[in-house]
Write an enzyme that holds these catalytic residues in place. Sequence first.
Site, PDB file in Angstrom:
ATOM      1  N   TYR A  43      -0.392   8.464  -2.499  1.00 55.10           N
ATOM      2  CA  TYR A  43      -0.287   8.252  -3.948  1.00 55.10           C
ATOM      3  C   TYR A  43      -1.388   9.019  -4.689  1.00 55.10           C
ATOM      4  CZ  TYR A  43       2.753   4.018  -3.564  1.00 55.10           C
ATOM      5  OH  TYR A  43       3.768   3.123  -3.340  1.00 55.10           O
ATOM      6  N   ASP A  93       0.878  -1.179   0.000  1.00 54.44           N
ATOM      7  CA  ASP A  93       0.000   0.000   0.000  1.00 54.44           C
ATOM      8  C   ASP A  93       0.908   1.220   0.000  1.00 54.44           C
ATOM      9  OD1 ASP A  93      -2.291   1.669   0.236  1.00 54.44           O
ATOM     10  OD2 ASP A  93      -2.078   1.738   2.404  1.00 54.44           O
ATOM     11  N   GLU A 130      -1.869   8.757   8.100  1.00 56.20           N
ATOM     12  CA  GLU A 130      -0.437   8.403   8.121  1.00 56.20           C
ATOM     13  C   GLU A 130       0.276   9.058   9.313  1.00 56.20           C
ATOM     14  OE1 GLU A 130       1.700   6.473   6.040  1.00 56.20           O
ATOM     15  OE2 GLU A 130      -0.166   5.617   5.277  1.00 56.20           O
TER      16      GLU A 130
END
Length: 263
Positions: free
Chosen positions: A45, A13, A154
Amino acid sequence: MNSIEDKPIGFFDSGIGGTSIWKEVHQLLPNESTIYLADSKNAPYGQKSKEKIIEFSIKNTEFLLNKNAKIIIVACNTATTNAISTLRKKYDIPFIGIEPAIKPAGLITKTKKIGVLATQGTIQSDLFEQTSSSLDTTIEIIEQVGEGLVDLIEKGEIESKQMQKLLYKYLNPMIEKNIDALVLGCSHFPYLIPHIKDIIGNKIKIIDSGSAVARQTKKILTSLDILQNNKNNFTHEFYSNKNTKILSELLNNKKVKLIKQNF
Ligand code: DGL
């Protein structure tokens, strides 16, 4: 390592979100060894070009192949929708992808309005466009790019004020349009479900793709006769090219090996 069934299932990922998929696969296939790659250094991404996403996906695949993966789960909607066809052409190994579950949502909607929360890369992809246009034309899809959500996850800021603000901003217009199904089109987003439910309530059904990916993985491993039946030999390695702290928090209580490495 003796035979192909002993080899691990590989996952990659853009970061830590694919652990939501890993958990579903691990639950269904507890005897399997796994290798997980979190490319957190390059996350998100979702705002990157298709070329860049393909380049990262190739790098991640090579890493997992070097670790002897017998099958690769692209635990990222953005990488699947932009790169899986290239990966399948380039490598002679089975790939399982994950894409927004708009078909199941199309089957259950009564208001004929479904919401999709995903990254820009996923929503703009050809694969997403193809799947959307295969739905019954009476169904309206309300697409929303969840810009900023992956960054906050994140950073471990799921509980933050900023997260709450963004979720309100993205979900309220969908509620106003009377959706009755919300598709989580990013593997990071299952970690937001409690907060999403606080906003949308119980009448809107949340749909993610994790359990479908797990079932598909089992099906493919069974059909290739490479399912691991031995109960004692499994190991789980998680590689990150950034901090492993948040990864370890998401995997609490799971017996896994966390490795920080540059790749
Ligand atoms: N988990 C990835 C996905 O499912 C996050 C994408 C990103 O890095 O922006 O799309």
